[in-house]
Motif scaffolding. Structure first.
Motif: not given
Length: 67
Positions: A4-11, A15-25
């Motif tokens: 299967x393909x890699x299910x982790x889209x951040x690869x 961590x510092x360049x991954x999108x932050x999860x905010x109030x509407x995350x």
């Protein structure tokens, strides 16, 4: 070789360049492990469903041919 393909889209992004999860995350987003489990369950259900259809077809075939 992976099935299967890699299910982790951040690869392998740090961590510092991954999108932050905010109030509407995302809140109810399935984890990578949950996605893997769901793939296995879906595959099992498909195989069991196909086997049940073949068994039902065999039963009707035997009933109609007098066996």
């Amino acid at each position: 070789m992976r099935i299967f393909t890699n299910l982790n889209l951040n690869g392998s992004a740090p961590t510092r360049v991954q999108p932050k999860v905010g109030e509407w995350g995302p809140q109810m987003v399935p984890t990578t492990a949950a996605k893997k489990r769901m793939r296995i369950w879906a595959s099992l259900v498909l195989v069991i469903g196909v086997a049940a259809l073949f068994a039902l077809g065999y039963y009707f075939y035997k009933a109609l041919t007098g066996g």
